[in-house]
Design a protein around this motif. Structure first.
Motif, PDB file in Angstrom:
ATOM      1  N   ARG A 105      43.958   7.426  -4.580  1.00 55.17           N
ATOM      2  CA  ARG A 105      43.262   8.716  -4.660  1.00 55.17           C
ATOM      3  C   ARG A 105      41.974   8.601  -5.477  1.00 55.17           C
ATOM      4  O   ARG A 105      40.965   9.205  -5.128  1.00 55.17           O
ATOM      5  N   GLN A 106      42.011   7.834  -6.557  1.00 54.59           N
ATOM      6  CA  GLN A 106      40.795   7.649  -7.363  1.00 54.59           C
ATOM      7  C   GLN A 106      39.717   6.942  -6.554  1.00 54.59           C
ATOM      8  O   GLN A 106      38.550   7.324  -6.592  1.00 54.59           O
ATOM      9  N   TRP A 107      40.115   5.911  -5.807  1.00 56.84           N
ATOM     10  CA  TRP A 107      39.149   5.216  -4.945  1.00 56.84           C
ATOM     11  C   TRP A 107      38.572   6.184  -3.911  1.00 56.84           C
ATOM     12  O   TRP A 107      37.360   6.228  -3.695  1.00 56.84           O
ATOM     13  N   PHE A 108      39.445   6.958  -3.251  1.00 56.65           N
ATOM     14  CA  PHE A 108      38.973   7.854  -2.198  1.00 56.65           C
ATOM     15  C   PHE A 108      38.018   8.901  -2.771  1.00 56.65           C
ATOM     16  O   PHE A 108      36.937   9.136  -2.217  1.00 56.65           O
ATOM     17  N   LEU A 109      38.388   9.509  -3.891  1.00 53.43           N
ATOM     18  CA  LEU A 109      37.519  10.511  -4.512  1.00 53.43           C
ATOM     19  C   LEU A 109      36.181   9.893  -4.912  1.00 53.43           C
ATOM     20  O   LEU A 109      35.124  10.466  -4.660  1.00 53.43           O
ATOM     21  N   ARG A 110      36.217   8.728  -5.527  1.00 52.69           N
ATOM     22  CA  ARG A 110      34.979   8.055  -5.941  1.00 52.69           C
ATOM     23  C   ARG A 110      34.098   7.739  -4.727  1.00 52.69           C
ATOM     24  O   ARG A 110      32.883   7.954  -4.744  1.00 52.69           O
ATOM     25  N   THR A 111      34.700   7.269  -3.645  1.00 50.02           N
ATOM     26  CA  THR A 111      33.952   6.930  -2.439  1.00 50.02           C
ATOM     27  C   THR A 111      33.292   8.164  -1.835  1.00 50.02           C
ATOM     28  O   THR A 111      32.104   8.152  -1.498  1.00 50.02           O
ATOM     29  N   VAL A 112      34.055   9.233  -1.704  1.00 51.48           N
ATOM     30  CA  VAL A 112      33.521  10.479  -1.148  1.00 51.48           C
ATOM     31  C   VAL A 112      32.428  11.043  -2.054  1.00 51.48           C
ATOM     32  O   VAL A 112      31.371  11.473  -1.584  1.00 51.48           O
ATOM     33  N   THR A 113      32.668  11.029  -3.353  1.00 49.09           N
ATOM     34  CA  THR A 113      31.681  11.550  -4.305  1.00 49.09           C
ATOM     35  C   THR A 113      30.386  10.747  -4.240  1.00 49.09           C
ATOM     36  O   THR A 113      29.289  11.327  -4.255  1.00 49.09           O
ATOM     37  N   ASP A 114      30.503   9.431  -4.172  1.00 47.57           N
ATOM     38  CA  ASP A 114      29.305   8.587  -4.059  1.00 47.57           C
ATOM     39  C   ASP A 114      28.523   8.906  -2.783  1.00 47.57           C
ATOM     40  O   ASP A 114      27.286   8.984  -2.804  1.00 47.57           O
ATOM     41  N   LEU A 115      29.230   9.088  -1.687  1.00 45.22           N
ATOM     42  CA  LEU A 115      28.553   9.429  -0.428  1.00 45.22           C
ATOM     43  C   LEU A 115      27.893  10.809  -0.514  1.00 45.22           C
ATOM     44  O   LEU A 115      26.782  11.002  -0.007  1.00 45.22           O
ATOM     45  N   LEU A 116      28.560  11.745  -1.150  1.00 46.11           N
ATOM     46  CA  LEU A 116      27.963  13.073  -1.317  1.00 46.11           C
ATOM     47  C   LEU A 116      26.718  13.004  -2.196  1.00 46.11           C
ATOM     48  O   LEU A 116      25.725  13.675  -1.928  1.00 46.11           O
ATOM     49  N   ALA A 117      26.753  12.177  -3.231  1.00 45.46           N
ATOM     50  CA  ALA A 117      25.571  11.992  -4.086  1.00 45.46           C
ATOM     51  C   ALA A 117      24.423  11.411  -3.267  1.00 45.46           C
ATOM     52  O   ALA A 117      23.270  11.831  -3.414  1.00 45.46           O
ATOM     53  N   GLN A 118      24.728  10.461  -2.398  1.00 40.66           N
ATOM     54  CA  GLN A 118      23.703   9.870  -1.554  1.00 40.66           C
ATOM     55  C   GLN A 118      23.121  10.875  -0.567  1.00 40.66           C
ATOM     56  O   GLN A 118      21.949  10.803  -0.222  1.00 40.66           O
ATOM     57  N   SER A 119      23.963  11.813  -0.116  1.00 42.71           N
ATOM     58  CA  SER A 119      23.483  12.806   0.848  1.00 42.71           C
ATOM     59  C   SER A 119      22.518  13.787   0.192  1.00 42.71           C
ATOM     60  O   SER A 119      21.679  14.369   0.863  1.00 42.71           O
ATOM     61  N   GLY A 120      22.677  13.976  -1.137  1.00 43.72           N
ATOM     62  CA  GLY A 120      21.763  14.833  -1.886  1.00 43.72           C
ATOM     63  C   GLY A 120      21.853  16.307  -1.563  1.00 43.72           C
ATOM     64  O   GLY A 120      21.023  17.092  -2.009  1.00 43.72           O
ATOM     65  N   LYS A 121      22.841  16.739  -0.810  1.00 40.40           N
ATOM     66  CA  LYS A 121      22.901  18.133  -0.375  1.00 40.40           C
ATOM     67  C   LYS A 121      23.841  19.003  -1.192  1.00 40.40           C
ATOM     68  O   LYS A 121      23.857  20.197  -1.027  1.00 40.40           O
ATOM     69  N   THR A 122      24.687  18.370  -2.027  1.00 41.59           N
ATOM     70  CA  THR A 122      25.688  19.160  -2.752  1.00 41.59           C
ATOM     71  C   THR A 122      25.859  18.613  -4.161  1.00 41.59           C
ATOM     72  O   THR A 122      25.567  17.450  -4.403  1.00 41.59           O
ATOM     73  N   PRO A 123      26.361  19.404  -5.102  1.00 35.46           N
ATOM     74  CA  PRO A 123      26.759  18.814  -6.385  1.00 35.46           C
ATOM     75  C   PRO A 123      27.917  17.851  -6.101  1.00 35.46           C
ATOM     76  O   PRO A 123      28.987  18.283  -5.692  1.00 35.46           O
ATOM     77  N   PRO A 124      27.729  16.544  -6.273  1.00 37.79           N
ATOM     78  CA  PRO A 124      28.694  15.583  -5.739  1.00 37.79           C
ATOM     79  C   PRO A 124      30.103  15.633  -6.343  1.00 37.79           C
ATOM     80  O   PRO A 124      31.074  15.486  -5.600  1.00 37.79           O
TER      81      PRO A 124
END
Length: 192
Positions: free
Chosen positions: A130-149
């Protein structure tokens, strides 16, 4: 355990394959070692040559499930698509799983329900995934720049958890549609 050529032994693969099928379909505590050994057509000695006991077999099952998900995410990452599109690919893969025959929920959520002690190795394997999945999704959201990751990442994981639980309790198509709409909302709204 690998043989001299670096390959996983056939007996270990059979044990893990049998355990994976039974654990996912029937639950971790309800499936005993004797049944796994019988269905895998190996001896108890062979089981204990590869695994110290049932807990280690359960952890191996979860690690296999974790690796399968990581491989799917790695495949999406290797596509070279923008981060938001990779997140959509990940969400569609989750929806495909929910709609697949024999779907019985999230292997990790099911496991943690049976092993609530946070210090137990099975619980720890669930948390690591779960920590890996959350970190991966959060990193991708940060890269997208559209949401508070961080908030959006937690939102994504909560939507996934809810969809995985609902997918085996109600109509999977409706669950998947709702889940994918929620993910699209995260990606397009600019806020979680």
């Amino acid at each position: 355990m690998k043989n001299t050529r670096g390959q996983v032994s056939e007996a270990r693969a059979r044990l893990l394959g049998t355990a994976t099928r039974l654990f996912y379909m029937e639950g971790l505590h309800s499936v005993g070692i004797d049944r796994i050994v019988a269905e895998a057509k190996v001896t108890r000695a062979t089981l204990y040559r590869h695994f110290t006991g049932k807990d280690e077999l359960v952890v191996a099952y979860l690690r296999e499930a974790d690796q399968a998900i990581r491989d799917r995410v790695d495949e999406a990452l290797a596509s070279g698509r923008p981060a938001a599109e990779i997140l959509r690919l990940v969400a569609r893969a989750i929806a495909e799983d929910i709609g697949s025959p024999g779907f019985r929920g999230c292997a990790f959520l099911n496991a943690v329900a049976e092993y609530p002690d946070p210090e137990h190795p099975v619980h720890q394997a669930v948390l690591a995934h779960r920590q890996w999945f959350l970190r991966t999704v959060t990193d991708l959201l940060a890269q997208s720049g559209k949401t508070p990751p961080e908030l959006a990442g937690r939102h994504f994981v909560m939507l996934r958890d809810g969809a995985m639980a609902s997918g085996c309790l109600s109509e999977p198509a409706a669950v998947c549609e709702t889940f994918l709409q929620g993910i699209e909302g995260i990606l397009t709204a600019g806020t979680a």
